[in-house]
Design a protein around this motif. Structure first.
Motif, short mmCIF file in Angstrom:
data_model
loop_
_atom_site.label_atom_id
_atom_site.label_comp_id
_atom_site.label_asym_id
_atom_site.label_seq_id
_atom_site.Cartn_x
_atom_site.Cartn_y
_atom_site.Cartn_z
N THR A 182 1.12 -1.07 0.28
CA THR A 182 -0.03 0.01 0.18
C THR A 182 0.46 1.11 -0.05
OG1 THR A 182 -0.26 0.17 2.47
CG2 THR A 182 -2.03 -1.49 0.98
N LYS A 183 2.20 1.14 -0.29
CA LYS A 183 3.21 2.24 -0.05
C LYS A 183 3.14 2.54 -1.54
CE LYS A 183 7.85 3.64 0.46
NZ LYS A 183 9.59 3.12 0.19
N ASN A 184 2.78 3.56 -1.23
CA ASN A 184 3.15 4.81 -2.80
C ASN A 184 4.19 5.44 -3.12
OD1 ASN A 184 0.97 6.90 -4.09
ND2 ASN A 184 0.27 8.10 -3.09
N GLU A 203 -0.70 -2.81 -9.11
CA GLU A 203 -0.06 -3.39 -8.46
C GLU A 203 -0.22 -2.78 -6.87
OE1 GLU A 203 3.21 -5.44 -8.84
OE2 GLU A 203 2.68 -6.56 -9.92
N HIS A 204 -0.14 -1.28 -7.41
CA HIS A 204 0.22 -0.62 -6.30
C HIS A 204 -1.37 0.62 -5.89
CE1 HIS A 204 3.96 -1.86 -4.43
NE2 HIS A 204 4.53 -1.75 -5.86
N GLY A 205 -2.12 0.11 -6.63
CA GLY A 205 -3.18 1.23 -6.06
C GLY A 205 -3.38 2.76 -7.47
N ILE A 206 -2.66 2.87 -8.16
CA ILE A 206 -2.13 3.76 -8.67
C ILE A 206 -2.65 4.14 -10.35
CG2 ILE A 206 -0.29 5.71 -10.04
CD1 ILE A 206 1.48 4.19 -7.88
N TRP A 249 2.34 12.79 -11.08
CA TRP A 249 3.27 13.27 -9.62
C TRP A 249 2.98 14.06 -9.40
CZ3 TRP A 249 4.81 10.06 -5.67
CH2 TRP A 249 5.76 10.36 -4.61
N HIS A 250 2.25 14.60 -7.91
CA HIS A 250 2.15 16.11 -7.70
C HIS A 250 2.68 16.01 -6.19
CE1 HIS A 250 2.42 20.94 -8.56
NE2 HIS A 250 1.04 20.24 -7.42
N GLY A 251 3.89 17.20 -5.96
CA GLY A 251 3.74 17.61 -4.61
C GLY A 251 4.34 16.40 -3.58
N GLY A 252 4.47 15.58 -4.47
CA GLY A 252 4.88 14.34 -3.57
C GLY A 252 3.68 13.62 -2.96
N ASP A 253 2.57 13.37 -4.14
CA ASP A 253 1.77 12.53 -4.36
C ASP A 253 1.64 11.95 -5.35
OD1 ASP A 253 0.23 10.11 -3.06
OD2 ASP A 253 -0.70 12.30 -1.77
N TRP A 254 0.54 10.66 -5.89
CA TRP A 254 -0.15 11.03 -7.12
C TRP A 254 -1.34 11.88 -6.75
CZ3 TRP A 254 2.49 9.01 -10.92
CH2 TRP A 254 3.82 8.06 -10.90
N GLN A 255 -1.37 11.97 -8.22
CA GLN A 255 -2.94 13.07 -8.86
C GLN A 255 -3.93 13.25 -9.50
OE1 GLN A 255 -3.34 16.35 -5.93
NE2 GLN A 255 -1.85 15.49 -4.69
N ALA A 256 -5.02 12.85 -9.59
CA ALA A 256 -6.21 13.28 -10.73
C ALA A 256 -5.32 14.00 -11.88
CB ALA A 256 -7.07 12.41 -10.39
N PRO A 257 -5.22 14.10 -12.95
CA PRO A 257 -5.01 15.15 -13.85
C PRO A 257 -5.55 16.22 -13.57
CG PRO A 257 -5.36 12.65 -15.49
CD PRO A 257 -6.29 12.89 -13.67
N GLY A 258 -4.75 17.38 -13.77
CA GLY A 258 -5.43 18.56 -13.64
C GLY A 258 -5.96 19.17 -12.22
N GLN A 259 -5.89 18.03 -11.01
CA GLN A 259 -6.03 18.06 -9.57
C GLN A 259 -5.49 18.97 -9.17
OE1 GLN A 259 -7.72 14.57 -8.09
NE2 GLN A 259 -7.93 15.67 -5.63
N ALA A 260 -4.40 19.02 -9.51
CA ALA A 260 -3.98 20.06 -8.45
C ALA A 260 -3.81 21.72 -8.78
CB ALA A 260 -2.36 20.16 -8.62
N ASP A 261 -4.35 22.03 -9.86
CA ASP A 261 -4.58 23.27 -10.66
C ASP A 261 -6.38 23.40 -9.64
OD1 ASP A 261 -2.81 22.35 -13.13
OD2 ASP A 261 -2.01 23.41 -11.39
N LEU A 262 -7.14 22.27 -9.31
CA LEU A 262 -8.22 22.93 -9.42
C LEU A 262 -9.09 24.11 -8.16
CD1 LEU A 262 -9.89 19.46 -8.76
CD2 LEU A 262 -10.17 21.26 -10.33
N PHE A 263 -7.63 23.93 -7.33
CA PHE A 263 -8.06 25.61 -6.15
C PHE A 263 -6.51 25.87 -5.96
CE2 PHE A 263 -11.32 22.48 -5.70
CZ PHE A 263 -12.29 23.00 -5.88
N PRO A 264 -5.84 27.13 -7.02
CA PRO A 264 -4.93 27.34 -6.46
C PRO A 264 -4.74 28.40 -5.36
CG PRO A 264 -5.73 27.99 -8.68
CD PRO A 264 -6.59 27.54 -8.30
N LEU A 265 -4.02 28.26 -4.71
CA LEU A 265 -3.85 29.80 -3.45
C LEU A 265 -2.63 30.48 -3.45
CD1 LEU A 265 -6.26 27.05 -0.24
CD2 LEU A 265 -7.31 28.96 -1.76
#
Length: 82
Positions: free
Chosen positions: A3-5, A49-52, A58-74
């Protein structure tokens, strides 16, 4: 499996280890074409195998849905909202 990312680099290292286990040859002795093809074939398997998700990025040290990192830019200096 685990389960390790895994980071993209960790996925690549795991694919390299599997190449050696599967072929009996070291990664350094593989041609550029062999390496590219092996990574292309193995990365989706390792991600599954790892649920990715196949389209996760890869964004900010974790897996994100495409474009999700930019949904709510602050802005960096934004005050926390309670």
């Amino acid at each position: 499996m685990s389960t390790k990312n895994l980071s993209p680099r960790a996925i690549e290292r795991l694919a390299m280890r599997r190449f050696t286990d599967h072929t009996g040859r070291t990664w350094a002795k593989a041609t550029a074409t062999e390496r590219r093809q092996w990574l292309t074939d193995e990365e989706p398997v390792i991600r599954a195998e790892h649920g990715i998700a196949p389209d996760a990025v890869w964004h900010g040290g974790d897996w994100q849905a495409p474009g999700q990192a930019d949904l709510f830019p602050l802005p960096d200096d934004a005050a926390e909202v309670a």
